[in-house]
Design a protein around this motif. Structure first.
Motif, short mmCIF file in Angstrom:
data_model
loop_
_atom_site.label_atom_id
_atom_site.label_comp_id
_atom_site.label_asym_id
_atom_site.label_seq_id
_atom_site.Cartn_x
_atom_site.Cartn_y
_atom_site.Cartn_z
N VAL A 366 0.87 -1.18 0.00
CA VAL A 366 0.00 0.00 0.00
C VAL A 366 0.91 1.23 0.00
CG1 VAL A 366 -1.74 1.30 1.27
CG2 VAL A 366 -1.83 -1.20 1.23
N ALA A 393 -3.52 1.52 -3.29
CA ALA A 393 -3.31 0.11 -2.98
C ALA A 393 -3.41 -0.71 -4.26
CB ALA A 393 -4.34 -0.38 -1.97
N GLU A 397 -7.10 -3.10 0.48
CA GLU A 397 -6.87 -3.14 1.92
C GLU A 397 -8.23 -3.14 2.60
OE1 GLU A 397 -4.35 -3.09 5.37
OE2 GLU A 397 -3.86 -3.29 3.24
#
Length: 570
Positions: A366, A393, A397
């Motif tokens: 990320v 990301a 996530e």
């Protein structure tokens, strides 16, 4: 010396911002108020001595979350676990309770402010499920939460109810002080919070949340200020002042406005016209308008904010040339069998190239850029922070957790917002906190315990600095005995010599325009002239907000911290 003295001096003078000056020059649309009347709706009786009611037609704030009031009464003789949930446009907001025998409790579900309807559902083991749909009220203009009743509000402000054809100064929502929310997220979205009842009618834990609301950027208005306001608002410097800056926010006490025209109601409207939010995350443009600018014309804070579409298109274009004209030439020279072998092979190589680029260049991490402004309150061992975080990301996530003394703020019109919010213990975000390959910005307000400090001492005619701020020191300024010193770059825990300055630097923050544009008037408390013993430091690292716990690849970071230097004894 407390944080308030650090920011404003011993005898502070309130300086109005351009936003406030514009509000004073502008003519308000009306002269009264609009009361968004709430009604109590009962869910159907599910038996077992369990009854649930909710308040509906609630006033939606301009940002953040709408607190939905739910009352649960367990009249039976056995304890009851209860799960309350709101389903709205495919998003689920829930809270779990454990009710003792014959207990009646008032709780709150925080509905994201971009939602204005939903279905409340109550479930408990062994009982039928009960549900009821509801709609909220999205009034235009200023929106105020009032702790008190209509009669006390009208007496305090001098405002009367506006007719239907007249635009009001403010729209109001009334909440009973003793059952008011105990979480910062319930207040952070409203333009102001007005307390009309005496101080002793507000529970201590509600006062604690109201103080947190003010110090983190809210506009708190007191109609009947306590005899000693500093007992509940410890950062006030002049407890008799009508309007006082308070951390990132303001506190108004109705005193002089009662004697003046147009009165306290107009002062309340003025307060709602101040900076609408100390942090304003930007949302991505619509999918049909993908470009380098965000939906309000600002630039992303991350260099890796977009998938490498151009490079992928180049690979696809080369593949098209190879299987188009290239295939035709290969068929003429080598025959159809060669084409049958070459085309699938080229397709596999192109796919592998796309995958290799994603793995080797983008990776699976990320990516984040983190910026924040922090006021250190050394006497109360806490850090008051407003932050803006940009995220990208490559793989989604799913979740993260926030304590009740913090707020997670999305852009005004979020795209692919999280689908599951659990408010049982603070906020737990589940399912698509960060969608894959999508740029996101989240704002944060947080008041968290902290022992971070900057220690200074004189040595050989100079000043030595020890960094105990919990992050690498990138520079800054400290004022000691009337002189200014430049802070050195130091790792956390390291010590170094400060450099003397002839005068105070023009720019204390040292932050570029693009992250600064997200903070509106939030920069004002940190950019004030330094008092003796005060410092402004620039830090790297992940900052003080709760999302700092997430494992990210940090591409950029700058955290500006203001506090009172601690003098070491030698």
């Amino acid at each position: 010396m407390g944080l308030g003295a650090l920011l404003w001096g011993a005898t502070p003078a309130f300086a109005t911002s351009p936003t406030v000056e514009a509000a004073r020059e502008a003519e308000p649309q009306g002269s009264g108020y609009r009361n968004v009347v709430e009604t109590t709706e009962m869910l159907q009786d599910v038996g077992g001595g369990l009854k649930v009611s909710m308040r509906v037609v609630t006033l939606v704030p301009n940002r953040g979350y709408t607190p939905i009031q739910v009352t649960v009464h367990n009249s039976g003789g056995q304890p009851r676990p209860v799960r309350l949930s709101i389903n709205a446009q495919g998003r689920l907001i829930e809270r779990s309770l454990e009710l003792a025998p014959r207990e009646r409790t008032v709780t709150w579900l925080m509905l994201p402010a971009d939602l204005q309807s939903g279905t409340l559902t109550m479930s408990s083991p062994g009982l039928d499920t009960a549900s009821r749909g509801f709609y909220l009220d999205g009034a235009r203009g200023a929106r105020v939460m009032v702790l008190g009743d209509v009669k006390a509000f009208e007496a305090a402000t001098g405002l009367v109810y506006s007719p239907e054809n007249v635009e009001p100064l403010v729209a109001t929502r009334f909440v009973e002080p003793r059952t008011a929310p105990r979480e910062l997220a319930a207040y952070a979205g409203y333009d102001a919070v007005l307390v009309t009842v005496p101080a002793d009618q507000v529970p201590d834990d509600v006062w604690a949340v109201l103080e947190t609301y003010a110090v983190s950027g809210g506009k708190l208005v007191l109609d009947q200020p306590p005899a000693n306001p500093r007992l509940r608002l410890p950062l006030l410097q002049d407890d008799k002042a009508e309007l006082s800056p308070y951390g990132f926010g303001f506190v108004r006490q109705f005193r002089e406005c009662r004697k003046q025209e147009p009165g306290c109601g107009f002062s309340l409207w003025e307060d709602t016209q101040r900076s609408q939010s100390v942090v304003t995350p930007a949302g991505p443009p619509p999918r049909w308008e993908r470009h380098d600018l965000l939906n309000d014309g600002r630039l992303p804070l991350l260099s890796s904010a977009r998938a490498p579409v151009g490079r992928f298109l180049l690979l696809i274009f080369l593949f098209t040339l190879a299987v188009g004209p290239g295939g035709w030439m290969l068929a003429r020279s080598k025959g159809p069998l060669a084409v049958l072998i070459a085309v699938p092979s080229l397709a596999v190589l192109t796919s592998l190239g796309l995958v290799a680029w994603s793995v080797l260049v983008d990776g699976f991490n990320v990516h984040a850029a983190r910026y924040s402004l922090t006021l250190l309150d050394r006497e109360r061992s806490r850090a008051v922070t407003v932050g803006i975080n940009a995220w990208y990301a490559n793989l989604a996530e799913d979740g993260m957790r926030m304590p009740g003394s913090s707020v997670l703020l999305s852009a005004r019109d979020p795209e692919e917002p999280p689908r599951f919010l659990d408010w049982t213990n603070g906020l737990a975000v589940k399912n698509s906190f960060l969608p894959s390959r999508s740029y996101r910005e989240w704002g944060e307000l947080a008041v968290v315990p902290s022992r971070a400090r900057l220690t200074v001492h004189e040595a050989g005619g100079g000043v030595r600095v020890q960094n105990a701020l919990g992050a690498p020191l990138k520079g800054g300024t400290v004022k000691l005995d009337g002189r200014f010193w430049t802070l050195p770059e130091l790792e956390d825990g390291a010590e170094g010599a400060a450099t003397p300055l002839d005068a105070a630097p023009e720019d204390l923050l040292g932050m570029e325009h693009e992250p600064l544009s997200r903070f509106a008037d939030g920069v004002m408390p940190l950019s004030r002239a330094l008092e003796d013993g005060a410092f402004v430091a620039r830090l790297g690292g992940r900052g003080f907000t709760p999302t700092a716990a997430l494992d990210v690849e940090l591409e950029a970071a700058l955290h500006v911290v203001r506090g009172q230097a601690e003098e070491a004894r030698r």
